[in-house]
Design a protein around this motif. Structure first.
Motif, PDB file in Angstrom:
ATOM      1  N   GLY A 165       0.711   3.897   3.000  1.00  0.00           N
ATOM      2  CA  GLY A 165       1.503   5.047   2.543  1.00  0.00           C
ATOM      3  C   GLY A 165       2.577   5.538   3.498  1.00  0.00           C
ATOM      4  O   GLY A 165       2.824   6.741   3.576  1.00  0.00           O
ATOM      5  N   SER A 166       3.266   4.611   4.180  1.00  0.00           N
ATOM      6  CA  SER A 166       4.308   5.050   5.141  1.00  0.00           C
ATOM      7  C   SER A 166       5.403   5.876   4.457  1.00  0.00           C
ATOM      8  O   SER A 166       5.924   6.823   5.034  1.00  0.00           O
ATOM      9  N   LYS A 167       5.769   5.493   3.241  1.00  0.00           N
ATOM     10  CA  LYS A 167       6.851   6.228   2.572  1.00  0.00           C
ATOM     11  C   LYS A 167       6.356   7.553   2.013  1.00  0.00           C
ATOM     12  O   LYS A 167       7.070   8.556   2.063  1.00  0.00           O
ATOM     13  N   ILE A 168       5.113   7.567   1.548  1.00  0.00           N
ATOM     14  CA  ILE A 168       4.556   8.847   1.063  1.00  0.00           C
ATOM     15  C   ILE A 168       4.579   9.849   2.220  1.00  0.00           C
ATOM     16  O   ILE A 168       4.883  11.027   2.039  1.00  0.00           O
TER      17      ILE A 168
ATOM     18  N   LEU B 184      -6.318  -5.283  -1.211  1.00  0.00           N
ATOM     19  CA  LEU B 184      -4.958  -4.750  -1.059  1.00  0.00           C
ATOM     20  C   LEU B 184      -4.417  -5.232   0.282  1.00  0.00           C
ATOM     21  O   LEU B 184      -5.065  -5.069   1.318  1.00  0.00           O
ATOM     22  N   ILE B 185      -3.233  -5.839   0.234  1.00  0.00           N
ATOM     23  CA  ILE B 185      -2.629  -6.343   1.476  1.00  0.00           C
ATOM     24  C   ILE B 185      -1.355  -5.536   1.770  1.00  0.00           C
ATOM     25  O   ILE B 185      -0.466  -5.434   0.921  1.00  0.00           O
ATOM     26  N   GLU B 186      -1.301  -4.963   2.953  1.00  0.00           N
ATOM     27  CA  GLU B 186      -0.165  -4.107   3.343  1.00  0.00           C
ATOM     28  C   GLU B 186       0.394  -4.618   4.669  1.00  0.00           C
ATOM     29  O   GLU B 186      -0.341  -4.804   5.623  1.00  0.00           O
TER      30      GLU B 186
ATOM     31  N   GLY C 171       0.820  -1.215   0.000  1.00  0.00           N
ATOM     32  CA  GLY C 171       0.000   0.000   0.000  1.00  0.00           C
ATOM     33  C   GLY C 171       0.845   1.252   0.000  1.00  0.00           C
ATOM     34  O   GLY C 171       0.669   2.154   0.817  1.00  0.00           O
ATOM     35  N   GLY C 172       1.811   1.311  -0.939  1.00  0.00           N
ATOM     36  CA  GLY C 172       2.578   2.540  -1.173  1.00  0.00           C
ATOM     37  C   GLY C 172       1.958   3.270  -2.358  1.00  0.00           C
ATOM     38  O   GLY C 172       0.824   2.950  -2.776  1.00  0.00           O
ATOM     39  N   ALA C 173       2.692   4.221  -2.914  1.00  0.00           N
ATOM     40  CA  ALA C 173       2.160   5.015  -4.025  1.00  0.00           C
ATOM     41  C   ALA C 173       1.678   4.127  -5.176  1.00  0.00           C
ATOM     42  O   ALA C 173       0.551   4.286  -5.670  1.00  0.00           O
TER      43      ALA C 173
END
Ligand SMILES: Cc1cc2nc3c(=O)[nH]c(=O)nc-3n(C[C@H](O)[C@H](O)[C@H](O)COP(=O)(O)OP(=O)(O)OC[C@H]3O[C@@H](n4cnc5c(N)ncnc54)[C@H](O)[C@@H]3O)c2cc1C
Length: 433
Positions: free
Chosen positions: A38-41, A30-32, A10-12
Motif C-alpha cells: 500500500g505505498s500509494k495508499i 500476493l506478490i508485491e 499490493g495496492g488498493a
C-alpha cells in the motif's frame, strides 16, 4: 488441482482482490515488488486517504472521464457504502468532509493499510514482499498457469535474465493489479502494460492526469504560493473551449496547480500529446457580469481617486496579484485612478475576467495523481474483470484504462474492480476443480 490465485501488486486493487478471493475460498498468493504493502495508499489524500466519496452512487459514473461506464457492474456490486461498511467492519471509523469526501476518522492512511493487512491475515493470504513479477506464464488456449518472479533486490538488467534467480509460482488464475504509470516512486511503473501487449490486449497510451501544468508565461512564478478561491477556469484546445471549473487554484514555481487545475489537466494532457495548443483562462470575478465589474471598477477608481492606479486595486484583488495585473493591463502604474479612461477600464475588466495562460506541458508521470489510459477495456469483461483473450487472467485497478476526478473516485474504482476480480477469480478456480 490447486485453487490458487496469484495477485500481482499490493495496492488498493490488489489488496482488495487478494482478500476477497481468499474470503471466497481460494488459496491466494500476493506478490508485491516494494518492501511494504500500500505505498500509494499511504500518500493518498496527503497522507489522510480520501478512500471514497459519499455522494449518490448513481452519479458516480460521470466522475470518471476515462471510461466510467465500464465501472457500472463493479460499482453496483461493491459501492461506496459497501466500501465504508467494509472498513468500519475492520475497525476503521470514517468521516465525511467537504465535497462528500470520505476519510478515516483518524486522518491516517496507515489505518486503511493496516485494516487491509488484517483482512488478508484473517483469510490467510500469503504475502510475498520485495519481489517483482517478471512474466506471466501461459499455455496454449491461451490460459494462465502462473508467474515468474524475482527478488526486487536482484532487479538489475543482468540478474533479471538469470534463470537461477527466478522463481515460478503456478496458479489457475492471475489478477494483475500493478497500477498505472504515474507516481512510479510507489512501485507503479507500468509493468502490467507489457504483459497486456504480450497477451494480445491493446494498451491505450498512458498519459498523466490530475497533474499540475507548466505555462510559458513567467508571471505565475512571481505569484508562487498564491491561492485564488472562487475563480472560474476554462481550458481551450486549438482555440475551442473544452471545459470550465469553478473553485480554487494555486500558482507555483513552475506554473499552475490546485483542485480546479488538476481536474482540467486531463484535457491538457491529451491535447498536448497530440501537439495541440492549450490555453487556460482565468476569470477572477466570475460572479460579476462585465457591466457589473465595470461599475465596480468605476466605484473603486472614484473612491481612490487620489491614489495611483497600482494602489487602487487593494479592495478588488489579492495584494500579491496586483503588480501582475497592473503590468498586463498596460495602464501606466503611476497614473492617478481618476484619470483612467473608459477604454482602459474596459480593457482592465476584460483582463480580470479572461486572464490567459499558455500551457506548455504537464508536470509528467512523476507527480501525476492518476494515469489516463492503460489496458483497453474492450477486451476485459466488466462483469468479472477477466480478460476476453486469456482464460484465468484478470485485471483490476488503475492498470485498466479508467480514471476519475479527485474526491475519492480513483480509490473507489480500484477497490470495486479489485473486489470483482477477486470474487470472480475465486469462483473461476473453484469451477475448475
Ligand atoms: C499522491 C497521490 C494521492 C492520491 N490521493 C488519492 C485520494 O486521496 N483518493 C483517491 O481516490 N485516489 C487518490 N489517488 C489515486 C489512487 O491512489 C490510485 O488510483 C489507486 O491507489 C490505484 O490503486 P491500484 O491498486 O490500482 O494501483 P497502485 O496503488 O499503484 O498499486 C500497484 C501496486 O503494484 C505493485 N507492482 C507493480 N508492478 C509490479 C510487479 N511487476 N510485481 C509486483 N508488484 C508490482 C506496485 O509496487 C504497487 O504497490 C492518489 C494518487 C497519488 C499518486
Amino acid at each position: 488441482m490447486s485453487n490458487r490465485v496469484i495477485v500481482i501488486g499490493g495496492g488498493a486493487a490488489g489488496l482488495m482482490a487478494a482478500g476477497q478471493a481468499a474470503a471466497a475460498g481460494a488459496e491466494v498468493v500476493l506478490i508485491e515488488k516494494m518492501p511494504r504493502l500500500g505505498s500509494k495508499i499511504a500518500i493518498s489524500g496527503k497522507g489522510r486517504c480520501n478512500l471514497t466519496n459519499a455522494g449518490d452512487i448513481s452519479d458516480f459514473i460521470k466522475y470518471y472521464p476515462g471510461n466510467g461506464k465500464f465501472l457500472y457492474a463493479s460499482l453496483k456490486q461493491f459501492d461506496n457504502q459497501a466500501l465504508i461498511d467494509f472498513f468500519e467492519s475492520l475497525g476503521v471509523k470514517t468521516k465525511i468532509e467537504r465535497g462528500s469526501r470520505v476519510f478515516p476518522e483518524s486522518d491516517e492512511a496507515e489505518a486503511v493499510i493496516n485494516a487491509l493487512q488484517r483482512f488478508l491475515s484473517r483469510h490467510k493470504v500469503k504475502v510475498i514482499l520485495g519481489h517483482t513479477v517478471k512474466e506471466l506464464l501461459l499455455t496454449d488456449g491461451p490460459k494462465v498457469t502462473g508467474v515468474k518472479f524475482i527478488s526486487t533486490k536482484n532487479n538489475s538488467p543482468e540478474k533479471q535474465n538469470d534463470i537461477s534467480q527466478q522463481e515460478i509460482c503456478s496458479a489457475r488464475a492471475v489478477i494483475v493489479a500493478t497500477g498505472g504509470a504515474s507516481y512510479p516512486g510507489t512501485g507503479s511503473t507500468g509493468d502490467g502494460y507489457v504483459w497486456a501487449e504480450k497477451t494480445g490486449h491493446k494498451v491505450v497510451r498512458p498519459l498523466p492526469a490530475l497533474v499540475p501544468l507548466r505555462t510559458s508565461e513567467q508571471w505565475p512564478r512571481e505569484l508562487q504560493g498564491l491561492t485564488l478561491k472562487n475563480v472560474e477556469v476554462s481550458i481551450w484546445v486549438d482555440g475551442v473551449k473544452k471545459d470550465k471549473q469553478f473553485g480554487e487554484m494555486l500558482f507555483t514555481h513552475f506554473g499552475i496547480s490546485g483542485p480546479v487545475i488538476l481536474t482540467l489537466s486531463r484535457i491538457a494532457s491529451h491535447a498536448l500529446a497530440e501537439n495541440k495548443k492549450v490555453e487556460v483562462r482565468i476569470n477572477l470575478k466570475p460572479a460579476l457580469t462585465p457591466e457589473q465589474l465595470d461599475l465596480r471598477l468605476l466605484r473603486d477608481f472614484s473612491k481612490f481617486r487620489n491614489k495611483q492606479f497600482k494602489n487602487s486595486l487593494d479592495e478588488l484583488l489579492p495584494r500579491k496579484i496586483i503588480p501582475v495585473i497592473v503590468s498586463l493591463s498596460e495602464i501606466q502604474s503611476d497614473k492617478m485612478a481618476n484619470e483612467i479612461n473608459k477604454k482602459e477600464r474596459k480593457k482592465l475588466g476584460a483582463l480580470l475576467q479572461d486572464l490567459k495562460l499558455n500551457v506548455t506541458a504537464t508536470l509528467g508521470m512523476a507527480t501525476a495523481i492518476v494515469t489516463s489510459g492503460g489496458v483497453d477495456i474492450k477486451k476485459i469483461n466488466p462483469a468479472t474483470m477477466e480478460s476476453r483473450l486469456v482464460k484465468g487472467l484478470f485485471w483490476a485497478g488503475e492498470v485498466i484504462d479508467i480514471d476519475g476526478i479527485t474526491g475519492g473516485y480513483n480509490l473507489q474504482a480500484a477497490f470495486s474492480t479489485g473486489y470483482k476480480a477477486g470474487r470472480a477469480a475465486a469462483s473461476a478456480v473453484a469451477d475448475n476443480n
